[in-house]
Design a protein around this motif. Structure first.
Motif, PDB file in Angstrom:
ATOM      1  N   ALA A  26      55.920  65.419 -48.041  1.00  0.00           N
ATOM      2  CA  ALA A  26      55.083  64.561 -48.600  1.00  0.00           C
ATOM      3  C   ALA A  26      53.667  64.359 -47.695  1.00  0.00           C
ATOM      4  CB  ALA A  26      55.552  62.927 -48.649  1.00  0.00           C
ATOM      5  N   VAL A  27      54.034  64.493 -46.161  1.00  0.00           N
ATOM      6  CA  VAL A  27      52.619  64.492 -45.571  1.00  0.00           C
ATOM      7  C   VAL A  27      51.876  66.001 -45.998  1.00  0.00           C
ATOM      8  CG1 VAL A  27      51.879  64.669 -43.035  1.00  0.00           C
ATOM      9  CG2 VAL A  27      53.617  62.910 -43.807  1.00  0.00           C
ATOM     10  N   GLY A  28      52.721  66.900 -45.998  1.00  0.00           N
ATOM     11  CA  GLY A  28      52.269  68.253 -46.246  1.00  0.00           C
ATOM     12  C   GLY A  28      51.283  68.184 -47.700  1.00  0.00           C
ATOM     13  N   LEU A  29      52.011  67.618 -48.546  1.00  0.00           N
ATOM     14  CA  LEU A  29      51.204  67.523 -49.954  1.00  0.00           C
ATOM     15  C   LEU A  29      50.173  66.677 -49.693  1.00  0.00           C
ATOM     16  CD1 LEU A  29      54.469  66.839 -52.112  1.00  0.00           C
ATOM     17  CD2 LEU A  29      52.647  68.740 -52.282  1.00  0.00           C
ATOM     18  N   GLY A  30      50.080  65.524 -48.748  1.00  0.00           N
ATOM     19  CA  GLY A  30      49.080  64.763 -48.731  1.00  0.00           C
ATOM     20  C   GLY A  30      47.791  65.710 -48.222  1.00  0.00           C
ATOM     21  N   GLU A  31      47.992  66.408 -47.429  1.00  0.00           N
ATOM     22  CA  GLU A  31      47.077  67.311 -46.658  1.00  0.00           C
ATOM     23  C   GLU A  31      46.394  68.344 -47.893  1.00  0.00           C
ATOM     24  OE1 GLU A  31      49.318  69.362 -43.466  1.00  0.00           O
ATOM     25  OE2 GLU A  31      48.995  67.318 -42.429  1.00  0.00           O
ATOM     26  N   GLY A  32      47.245  68.612 -48.484  1.00  0.00           N
ATOM     27  CA  GLY A  32      46.827  69.651 -49.764  1.00  0.00           C
ATOM     28  C   GLY A  32      46.104  68.757 -50.813  1.00  0.00           C
ATOM     29  N   LEU A  33      46.583  67.624 -51.037  1.00  0.00           N
ATOM     30  CA  LEU A  33      45.881  66.704 -52.040  1.00  0.00           C
ATOM     31  C   LEU A  33      44.227  66.174 -51.378  1.00  0.00           C
ATOM     32  CD1 LEU A  33      48.295  63.944 -53.213  1.00  0.00           C
ATOM     33  CD2 LEU A  33      47.019  65.844 -54.592  1.00  0.00           C
ATOM     34  N   ALA A  34      44.067  66.286 -50.135  1.00  0.00           N
ATOM     35  CA  ALA A  34      42.810  66.177 -49.655  1.00  0.00           C
ATOM     36  C   ALA A  34      41.770  67.105 -49.971  1.00  0.00           C
ATOM     37  CB  ALA A  34      42.922  65.844 -48.109  1.00  0.00           C
ATOM     38  N   LEU A  35      42.349  68.226 -50.088  1.00  0.00           N
ATOM     39  CA  LEU A  35      41.270  69.394 -50.316  1.00  0.00           C
ATOM     40  C   LEU A  35      41.270  70.018 -51.922  1.00  0.00           C
ATOM     41  CD1 LEU A  35      42.185  71.415 -47.146  1.00  0.00           C
ATOM     42  CD2 LEU A  35      40.109  69.864 -47.545  1.00  0.00           C
ATOM     43  N   ASN A  36      42.353  69.600 -52.763  1.00  0.00           N
ATOM     44  CA  ASN A  36      42.432  69.927 -54.101  1.00  0.00           C
ATOM     45  C   ASN A  36      41.606  69.234 -54.852  1.00  0.00           C
ATOM     46  OD1 ASN A  36      43.761  69.239 -56.877  1.00  0.00           O
ATOM     47  ND2 ASN A  36      44.638  71.268 -55.874  1.00  0.00           N
ATOM     48  N   ALA A  37      40.826  69.793 -55.832  1.00  0.00           N
ATOM     49  CA  ALA A  37      39.874  69.039 -56.799  1.00  0.00           C
ATOM     50  C   ALA A  37      40.416  69.650 -58.110  1.00  0.00           C
ATOM     51  CB  ALA A  37      38.492  69.942 -56.562  1.00  0.00           C
TER      52      ALA A  37
END
Length: 87
Positions: A26-37
């Motif tokens: 979930a932390v990794g997904l959060g990092e990806g969400l920060a950059l996803n548009a």
């Protein structure tokens, strides 16, 4: 998963329900969400996500402007995790 989500330019909906993602995932997904548009819907039900994972998702959501639906049903998120998601 987070790196793939960050690089994604087309996917708008992702269902990862019942995949035992846990806090680290979930932390990794959060990092990806920060950059996803592009992602607008993310389903993470039944993934053994606890407070630490919810906080990580919340950090990513703070920078994300496209996600409108986040399903976290049937996880182990307590009060601290809910605070982390809402900040």
């Amino acid at each position: 998963l987070g790196e793939g989500l960050a690089a994604n330019k087309a996917l708008t909906e992702l269902d990862l329900g019942s995949n035992q993602i846990g806090n680290a995932g979930a932390v990794g997904l959060g990092e990806g969400l920060a950059l996803n548009a592009t992602l607008t819907k993310l389903y993470l039900g039944s993934n053994q996500i606890g407070d630490a994972g919810a906080v990580g998702l919340g950090e990513g959501l703070a920078a994300n402007t496209t996600l409108t639906t986040l399903d976290l049903e049937h996880n182990q998120i307590g009060d601290a995790g809910m605070v982390g998601l809402s900040e």
